[in-house]
Write an enzyme that holds these catalytic residues in place. Structure first.
Site, PDB file in Angstrom:
ATOM      1  N   HIS A  61      54.495 -42.063 -55.136  1.00 18.15           N
ATOM      2  CA  HIS A  61      55.825 -42.599 -54.813  1.00 18.15           C
ATOM      3  C   HIS A  61      56.133 -43.803 -55.696  1.00 18.15           C
ATOM      4  CE1 HIS A  61      59.244 -43.687 -52.317  1.00 18.15           C
ATOM      5  NE2 HIS A  61      58.794 -44.945 -52.276  1.00 18.15           N
ATOM      6  N   GLU A 120      80.619 -16.387 -69.836  1.00 12.45           N
ATOM      7  CA  GLU A 120      79.546 -15.494 -69.379  1.00 12.45           C
ATOM      8  C   GLU A 120      80.185 -14.222 -68.790  1.00 12.45           C
ATOM      9  OE1 GLU A 120      76.069 -15.254 -69.345  1.00 12.45           O
ATOM     10  OE2 GLU A 120      76.577 -13.382 -68.324  1.00 12.45           O
TER      11      GLU A 120
END
Ligand SMILES: Cc1cc2nc3c(=O)[nH]c(=O)nc-3n(C[C@H](O)[C@H](O)[C@H](O)COP(=O)(O)OP(=O)(O)OC[C@H]3O[C@@H](n4cnc5c(N)ncnc54)[C@H](O)[C@@H]3O)c2cc1C
Length: 467
Positions: A446, A206
């Protein structure tokens, strides 16, 4: 067939076909002109084929790691022709789906190459000859984009040793030492896929000083850490100076003097708009670096009594994402129908990266808020504190930025398993301008990954649960 329609659209990618769907649903006679296949980049070269590849890469990674779950399995390598077949099947089913939706809605699909004659007229070269098509209410440019080449010595794409994403989705065998230049969405996704396919060494290069440089600093760092930990060679701030091809591979030299070798080079440095050689200049369309310049309603500024010209998707300088083009396509169809439409808040469109770990965000980054001098509070809830993420052995976090002292949520940044799905909740929170205390009222199911979003908001609202 009539040669005059209420709405005429050039290009049947996601921007063009979404606009055609909505225009037809609103009762407009609609023509959609396409030189290749309905569905465009996203369906045939982009979103869908690459996600099919990444799904296979995930299966391969699970096979390689199955022992740690107490599952006996082995990974014997990739059968790339079989993967390409799997990918083609998914593309084909979706392609047929879009085609039949166009038919069901009565959109006239015209196969041919279109050229703009004036603000409201296209000349289309079809197999049967030339047709002139005129728009009464809206002419929409939706011609998309194509891969950008790397402007350095030796880096010409040959489709074999030096490739783009267009070639990568047809690879006959899995690369062993791929080099990927460009660490934005396409680059990090293919680097992930190659890792899953069992590559020995992956190099990700990059030029800027961070991977996924447009993203929040903590997302970028987390992904970088994870890639490094998995053995990937990640080079940032590295400007490529020269590429050399040999009989057994490719050498990439950097301006710093460093060099790397690999068996294949994937150039993933972005895309450029398709706006050349189709009469746009002559017809008076304003272009900026090839992009069609538009206002907040996607109008190009060319109009006529009772109608206007528009442009959507990758040919305009907005977010290069399929769902951004869907939103633009809808906006244009509704605006052309005289409906009251709200200009798009591009910060409210989720940015998604299907690398592993996945990355997704909506709203502002921490860097942007700091540059704008906005005062904010932030909370970062790590996946390591989330039971479901632990079962998936997932690293990552949810980071929420909100106005100081209980102000509205300004940005949500997720790295980790299923981030690209979880961000849909973030999109609603951001766009509905929720306060952390609004979100904190709702306890999440949950055990789920979505609890990490809930927990970050609970913390910001001063009511922490597990964090
Ligand atoms: C590898 C890759 C992965 C991607 N993954 C994602 C993802 O996961 N999620 C996401 O949201 N986005 C993704 N994208 C981006 C997404 O594909 C694009 O943003 C989207 O396809 C843009 O749609 P569009 O309609 O503007 O253009 P396109 O899809 O490029 O369509 C333009 C169409 O116009 C036609 N055309 C052009 N000129 C003419 C002419 N003169 N006459 C007739 N027809 C013409 C072309 O043939 C083409 O079909 C990805 C892109 C790539 C390359």
């Amino acid at each position: 067939m009539a040669d005059s329609y209420d709405v005429v659209i050039l290009g049947a990618g996601t921007g063009g076909y979404s606009c055609a769907f909505r225009a037809a649903d609103l009762g407009h006679s609609t023509a959609l002109i396409e030189r290749e296949k309905v569905g465009g980049t996203c369906l045939h070269w982009g979103c869908i084929p690459t996600k099919a590849f990444l799904q296979a890469a995930e299966v391969a990674e699970h096979a390689q790691d199955a022992d740690s779950y107490g599952v006996r399995a082995s990974f014997d390598g990739m059968d790339m022709p079989a993967l390409v077949k799997f990918k083609n099947r998914i593309v084909e089913v979706n392609y047929k789906g879009v085609e039949s939706s166009l038919k069901a809605r009565g959109v006239d699909l015209i196969t041919g190459v279109g050229r703009l004659k004036d603000a409201r007229t296209l000349v289309v070269q079809t197999d049967e000859g030339e047709r002139t098509i005129t728009a009464d209410k809206a002419l929409v440019l939706a011609t998309g984009s194509k891969p950008r080449g790397l402007p350095v010595e030796g880096a010409e794409v040959d489709g074999e040793q030096i490739i783009t994403s267009d070639h990568a989705i047809y690879l006959g065998k899995a690369p062993q030492r791929p080099i990927v230049i460009g660490a934005s969405a396409v680059g990090v996704e293919f680097a992930t896929a190659f890792r899953g396919f069992g590559a020995e060494q992956i190099t990700l290069i990059e030029a800027l000083d961070a991977i996924v440089p447009q993203e929040d600093v903590d997302s970028s760092r987390a992904l970088h850490r994870d890639f490094r930990r998995s053995g990937m060679k990640v080079m940032v701030g590295a400007t490529v100076h020269k590429v050399e091809k040999g009989s057994d591979g490719v050498r990439v030299s950097m301006e710093s003097g460093d060099s790397v070798e690999g068996d294949i080079l994937l150039v993933a440095i972005g895309r450029r708009p398709v706006s050349e050689d189709m009469g746009l200049d002559d017809a008076g369309v304003t272009l900026d670096q090839g992009y069609v310049v538009v206002d907040e309603y996607c109008r190009t500024g060319l109009d006529w009594e009772g109608g206007a010209q528009y442009a959507v998707g990758d040919v305009i300088p907005t977010l290069g994402l399929a769902h951004a083009s869907f939103q633009e396509g809808f906006l244009v169809a509704e605006h052309a129908a005289g409906q009251r439409v709200t200009p798009i808040d591009y910060a409210g469109i989720p940015r998604v990266y299907y690398c592993h770990p996945e990355l997704a965000s909506v709203g502002s980054t921490e860097q942007e808020l700091s540059e704008q001098g906005v005062e904010f509070d932030k909370r970062l809830f790590p996946y390591s504190h989330n039971a479901r993420a632990m079962m998936m052995k997932g690293t990552g976090h949810v980071k929420v930025l909100a106005g100081k002292h209980g102000g509205r949520v300004l940005g949500i940044h997720i790295v980790g398993a299923h981030a690209t799905d979880l961000i849909a909740e973030g999109q609603l929170i951001y766009n509905w301008e929720a306060l952390p205390s609004d979100v904190a009222q709702f306890i999440h199911p949950h055990p789920t990954l979505s609890e990490a979003i809930g927990e970050a908001h609970l913390q910001l609202a001063g009511r922490p649960l597990h964090g």
